[in-house]
Motif scaffolding. Sequence first.
Motif, mmCIF file in Angstrom:
data_model
loop_
_atom_site.group_PDB
_atom_site.id
_atom_site.type_symbol
_atom_site.label_atom_id
_atom_site.label_comp_id
_atom_site.label_asym_id
_atom_site.label_seq_id
_atom_site.Cartn_x
_atom_site.Cartn_y
_atom_site.Cartn_z
ATOM 1 N N LEU A 246 0.839 -1.198 0.000
ATOM 2 C CA LEU A 246 0.000 0.000 0.000
ATOM 3 C C LEU A 246 0.875 1.250 0.000
ATOM 4 O O LEU A 246 1.923 1.280 0.653
ATOM 5 C CB LEU A 246 -0.895 0.056 1.250
ATOM 6 N N PRO A 247 0.442 2.284 -0.710
ATOM 7 C CA PRO A 247 1.182 3.552 -0.681
ATOM 8 C C PRO A 247 0.841 4.350 0.558
ATOM 9 O O PRO A 247 -0.284 4.284 1.072
ATOM 10 C CB PRO A 247 0.677 4.272 -1.943
ATOM 11 N N ILE A 248 1.808 5.103 1.029
ATOM 12 C CA ILE A 248 1.598 6.025 2.155
ATOM 13 C C ILE A 248 1.992 7.397 1.648
ATOM 14 O O ILE A 248 3.172 7.747 1.587
ATOM 15 C CB ILE A 248 2.446 5.626 3.377
ATOM 16 N N ARG A 249 1.003 8.164 1.252
ATOM 17 C CA ARG A 249 1.258 9.464 0.662
ATOM 18 C C ARG A 249 1.430 10.501 1.764
ATOM 19 O O ARG A 249 0.520 10.754 2.547
ATOM 20 C CB ARG A 249 0.092 9.853 -0.249
ATOM 21 N N THR A 250 2.616 11.088 1.861
ATOM 22 C CA THR A 250 2.887 12.103 2.879
ATOM 23 C C THR A 250 3.181 13.468 2.272
ATOM 24 O O THR A 250 3.327 14.439 2.981
ATOM 25 C CB THR A 250 4.106 11.692 3.734
ATOM 26 N N ALA A 251 3.275 13.545 0.948
ATOM 27 C CA ALA A 251 3.550 14.821 0.298
ATOM 28 C C ALA A 251 2.831 14.845 -1.046
ATOM 29 O O ALA A 251 2.469 13.806 -1.604
ATOM 30 C CB ALA A 251 5.058 15.026 0.093
ATOM 31 N N THR A 252 2.619 16.052 -1.574
ATOM 32 C CA THR A 252 1.903 16.199 -2.842
ATOM 33 C C THR A 252 2.727 15.664 -3.996
ATOM 34 O O THR A 252 2.200 15.039 -4.925
ATOM 35 C CB THR A 252 1.567 17.683 -3.079
ATOM 36 N N HIS A 253 4.036 15.898 -3.977
ATOM 37 C CA HIS A 253 4.903 15.479 -5.070
ATOM 38 C C HIS A 253 5.917 14.456 -4.561
ATOM 39 O O HIS A 253 6.179 14.339 -3.374
ATOM 40 C CB HIS A 253 5.639 16.697 -5.657
ATOM 41 N N GLY A 254 6.488 13.729 -5.513
ATOM 42 C CA GLY A 254 7.519 12.761 -5.174
ATOM 43 C C GLY A 254 6.934 11.413 -4.822
ATOM 44 O O GLY A 254 5.710 11.257 -4.668
ATOM 45 N N PRO A 255 7.786 10.400 -4.711
ATOM 46 C CA PRO A 255 7.300 9.041 -4.426
ATOM 47 C C PRO A 255 6.752 8.938 -3.013
ATOM 48 O O PRO A 255 7.161 9.665 -2.106
ATOM 49 C CB PRO A 255 8.553 8.189 -4.599
ATOM 50 N N ALA A 256 5.808 8.041 -2.854
ATOM 51 C CA ALA A 256 5.217 7.787 -1.540
ATOM 52 C C ALA A 256 6.066 6.771 -0.776
ATOM 53 O O ALA A 256 6.898 6.061 -1.357
ATOM 54 C CB ALA A 256 3.789 7.261 -1.696
ATOM 55 N N SER A 257 5.862 6.723 0.528
ATOM 56 C CA SER A 257 6.379 5.597 1.305
ATOM 57 C C SER A 257 5.487 4.392 1.035
ATOM 58 O O SER A 257 4.402 4.511 0.452
ATOM 59 C CB SER A 257 6.387 5.939 2.792
ATOM 60 N N VAL A 258 5.948 3.221 1.442
ATOM 61 C CA VAL A 258 5.233 1.992 1.099
ATOM 62 C C VAL A 258 5.137 1.115 2.351
ATOM 63 O O VAL A 258 6.119 0.948 3.079
ATOM 64 C CB VAL A 258 5.957 1.235 -0.031
ATOM 65 N N LEU A 259 3.943 0.556 2.576
ATOM 66 C CA LEU A 259 3.719 -0.398 3.658
ATOM 67 C C LEU A 259 3.495 -1.766 3.020
ATOM 68 O O LEU A 259 2.620 -1.923 2.172
ATOM 69 C CB LEU A 259 2.504 -0.006 4.488
ATOM 70 N N VAL A 260 4.310 -2.746 3.431
ATOM 71 C CA VAL A 260 4.246 -4.083 2.840
ATOM 72 C C VAL A 260 3.863 -5.073 3.942
ATOM 73 O O VAL A 260 4.509 -5.132 4.984
ATOM 74 C CB VAL A 260 5.604 -4.480 2.225
ATOM 75 N N ALA A 261 2.792 -5.848 3.686
ATOM 76 C CA ALA A 261 2.378 -6.935 4.582
ATOM 77 C C ALA A 261 2.507 -8.243 3.811
ATOM 78 O O ALA A 261 2.027 -8.361 2.680
ATOM 79 C CB ALA A 261 0.941 -6.735 5.054
ATOM 80 N N GLY A 262 3.190 -9.226 4.418
ATOM 81 C CA GLY A 262 3.412 -10.493 3.730
ATOM 82 C C GLY A 262 2.979 -11.682 4.566
ATOM 83 O O GLY A 262 3.089 -11.666 5.798
ATOM 84 N N TRP A 263 2.451 -12.697 3.883
ATOM 85 C CA TRP A 263 2.040 -13.946 4.528
ATOM 86 C C TRP A 263 2.844 -15.082 3.906
ATOM 87 O O TRP A 263 2.953 -15.168 2.663
ATOM 88 C CB TRP A 263 0.545 -14.202 4.324
ATOM 89 N N THR A 264 3.422 -15.941 4.716
ATOM 90 C CA THR A 264 4.261 -17.018 4.167
ATOM 91 C C THR A 264 3.424 -18.086 3.485
ATOM 92 O O THR A 264 3.948 -18.860 2.685
ATOM 93 C CB THR A 264 5.097 -17.648 5.293
ATOM 94 N N ARG A 265 2.119 -18.136 3.798
ATOM 95 C CA ARG A 265 1.215 -19.037 3.084
ATOM 96 C C ARG A 265 0.353 -18.217 2.139
ATOM 97 O O ARG A 265 -0.069 -17.108 2.495
ATOM 98 C CB ARG A 265 0.321 -19.801 4.063
ATOM 99 N N PRO A 266 0.043 -18.726 0.971
ATOM 100 C CA PRO A 266 -0.771 -17.951 0.025
ATOM 101 C C PRO A 266 -2.133 -17.612 0.615
ATOM 102 O O PRO A 266 -2.773 -18.426 1.275
ATOM 103 C CB PRO A 266 -0.903 -18.890 -1.180
ATOM 104 N N VAL A 267 -2.543 -16.362 0.377
ATOM 105 C CA VAL A 267 -3.868 -15.891 0.777
ATOM 106 C C VAL A 267 -4.639 -15.638 -0.510
ATOM 107 O O VAL A 267 -4.307 -14.735 -1.284
ATOM 108 C CB VAL A 267 -3.771 -14.598 1.610
ATOM 109 N N ALA A 268 -5.654 -16.481 -0.745
ATOM 110 C CA ALA A 268 -6.358 -16.385 -2.019
ATOM 111 C C ALA A 268 -7.005 -15.021 -2.197
ATOM 112 O O ALA A 268 -6.985 -14.446 -3.290
ATOM 113 C CB ALA A 268 -7.409 -17.495 -2.110
ATOM 114 N N ASP A 269 -7.573 -14.497 -1.124
ATOM 115 C CA ASP A 269 -8.253 -13.210 -1.233
ATOM 116 C C ASP A 269 -8.268 -12.569 0.148
ATOM 117 O O ASP A 269 -8.602 -13.222 1.136
ATOM 118 C CB ASP A 269 -9.687 -13.410 -1.744
#
Length: 779
Positions: free
Chosen positions: A573-596
Motif C-alpha cells: 500500500l502507498p503512504i502518501r505524505t507529500a503532494t509530489h515525489g514518491p510515496a512511502s510503502v507499507l508491505v504486509a506479507g504472509w508465508t502461506r498464500p492468501v487467495a483473497d
Amino acid sequence: MTASAVAVNADPGDTAGSSGSAGCVSDARSDAPSDDVERLRLEVLRSFGVLDTPAETEFDELCELAAEITGAAAARVNLVDADRVWAFSMCGPGDRTLAREVSVCRHVVEQADTLVVADLAADPRFADLPIVAGDPHYRFYAGVPLQPDGCTVLGSLCVADFVPRTLTSAQLRQLERIARQVSAQLRRRRLALDLAAEVAARRAAEASRDAHRRLLDGVLDNSDSMIYAKDLSGRFLFANRALERLVRAGGPAAGRPVAGRSETELFPATADAYHRHDIEVAAGGQAQTFREEVQTPAGPRRYQSHKFPLVDEHGRVWAVAGVSTDVTELENERRRHAEAEQRWLQLFERSPVGVALIDEDGRWLAVNPAFCALVARGEDELVGRSAVDVLHPEDRPHARRLPERIRASADGVVRTHRRVVRPGGEVRWVETTVNHLPGPDGTSHTLAHCQDVTERVEAERARQQTEADLDAVARVTRQIQSGADARQSIVDAVGQLAHADVVSLLEPAGGDLRVTTTTAGDLRHQTVSPTDDSVAHLVACTAVEQFLPDLAGATGVPAELHRRIGGGSMYVLPIRTATHGPASVLVAGWTRPVADLDDRRAAVVRLLADQAAVALRQAALLAELETLASTDPLTALANRRRWDQELGTLFGQARRSGAPLTVALLDLDHFKRFNDTRGHAAGDRHLAAFAAAARAAVRGDDLVARWGGEEFAVALPNCPAQHGEAVLERIRATVPHGQTCSIGYATWDGTESADELIGRADRALYAAKGAGRDQVRAA
C-alpha cells in the motif's frame, strides 16, 4: 546594630566597642536559644535554599569588599546550620565547613547581635578553638548577624585576622552595611526560588487542566448519544461527533459542520417540534425529557431527549443544551418482548421459539416445530431419545450436569450457550434457558426454550475482533499524538491484526526505497532501487495499492522480502505524505498464500497505512518546526537559542583540539535613525541584506547569528585573532545602503567561560562605538 555591638578584649582608643567591658559578653544576649526558636530558625534557613550551593558573584564581591574595608585577612558569609557552620562565600584562608560547637559565628547567631573579639587567644571561650590554637591561627574576629527576613539570624558576615586588633566605628558601620546587602541578596535569591516554584505550579495546573479537557473531549466524542447546545433562536453552538455523524449520513445538510447552523436547515421536517421543546425548557428554567423523532435516509429514528437550560452569571437563560439517545431499538425490543409474551400464551405448537420438554431421565418428552427446525430433525426422530444426542460432543458433559445447576441456581433458571450438530454436520449455536417443572407422580421435568444465536455469536466474535482492531489503532493514534515515533507500533499492529508474518515500512531515501521499520530485524535498512523494477517502486510512484496472492512465480518482488515471505502473498500500500515525489510503502506479507484478502484485514491494513501517513507527516513537521525554532525569521540566520547551543559545541571542540576560537559582537550604527527616517520596512530589508552579506563573507563552518535587534554575533572557530580581524573587517565592508557598523571581538584565552568571552567582546564593541563607530576593536 553598632550601639549594641559586643566587644571582647577591646583596645582603648577610638575603636568600635571601646566602651565595652573587656572579657565579657552582653548578658541580654548570652542565653542560648530555645529548641523551638532554633527549630524555627533552621526552617527559615533552609527555606532560602542556599546550603551546599555554589556562591554567586555578588556574594564573593561583598566578601572581598568586607575584607578590603576592614583590612582583614579573611572574610566569610557564614550560615549556621544545626551542627555546622558553612561558608556560602569566602575569601582568605580557612575551611568552608566548621563544626558549630567550635565556631565563633554561633555566638553571633545565639546573641543575635554584632560580635567583635579583639584577641581570640585571650578569651577563654575561644582560645582553645581549632582555628585559634591551630591553623590558620586567627586572633581577631568581627561578625555581624545576617537577617534576610528582618528578624531571624541565619548566620553572619564576619572578618578575621592573624593579629589582635579591632575596628574603627566607621569600619564597623561599613561592615554592618555590607551585611545588610548580603541579607538583601539572600532575600532576592529566595524570591527567585519562590517565583520558580510558582511558575512550576502554574505549569502543573495548566497540564492538569489540559488533561481534563482531553478527557472531556474524549467522553463527548466517543458517546453514542448526541450531545449539543443551541441558542434560543435554534442555532447550534456545539455538537459532538454522534450528531455530526447523523448529519453527514444524508439530507440537505450532509457534509458540512453542525455548529453555526440552524435546526431548520439541518432538520426541516421536525425543526418546529424541536424548537417548541427548547422554548418550553428555556421558559420553565428546568430540565425536561421529550420523545423526539429524526428523519434519516434509513427511515425515522426515535430519540429520548433530555434538555436543560444554560444560565449566565445574571441568571438569564441564554441557550439550551441536550443529550439525545436513540431509543428506536430499545422501543422495538420492548415491543418484541410484549409480542413474545403474547406468543407464549398461544399454543405450544405455534411458538416461533424452540421449546422442548425433557423428562427426569434426560429424554425428549415433547418438542415444538420451531425446535425441530432448529436441530433439523423431525419430532419422531427426537421424542423418546436422549436429549444430549443433538449436542456437540464437547458440550454433552456440561448438559448432563444441568439438573444440579438448576437446583443450585438462585432463581431456578439456567441460561447456557450450546452447540447443536445437524444431521449434515452443520454446527449451530443455541441459546437455551432451562428450568424445572413439576411432572406427574412427583417427578421433575425440564423445560427448555431454545433460540438460534449463531449469527449473534459470530457478530460478537466480529465485534471483539473489531474492538481489538480499534484498540490497536487507538494505541498507535495516542503514540502519534504524544509526538513519539509510531512507526514500529504501526508495523507491529499490522502484523497482529492482519495476521501477517512479515510487515515492513519502506521510505524514500534519495532515489531508493529503504526499509526503516520492520517486524523482521534482518530486513532493516535494506534498500530497493528503481532499477529493480519492483512492485514497491510501482506503488510508490503510482500511489495505487497492489495485492499479490501468489509469489511463487511473481516478478518485481524485492529479493529480501521474497526470501522472507517465500511463495506466500503480499499486500503493498502507498503512504502518501507529500503532494509530489514518491510515496512511502507499507508491505504486509504472509508465508502461506492468501487467495483473497477479507474485508476486515484489508480495511485494517489500509487504516494503519493512513495512520502511518499521519505519523510520517508529523515526524516531518516536527523536523521542520525544530529548524524554525532555531532560525531568525527575518534574517534567516541562527537565532539566539541556536547561537547558545552551537557556541557550546564550538567551545567543546576548542577545548579538545586547542584550536583558537574568536567571537565578535556587531552593532549596526545609527540603526534607529535609519529606521525612523526610512521606515520600519526599509529597516527590515536593511537587516536582511546585511545578514546575507555577512554570511557570504565568512567560511562555511563559521557561525553568524542575530543577537537581537540590530546586533549580530559571529563565531570563528579555528581562527586566531589576527585572522579574525581580517574577516571582521571584510564583514564591516559589506554593510549595505551606505551604512556602517561597529565590531568588538575577543579570542578565547583557553580558560574563561563562554559568558566571560562574550563579555569581553561586548566591552570591545562598546569601545568601538565610543571611539566613533564604524571600526573593528579587539578586546
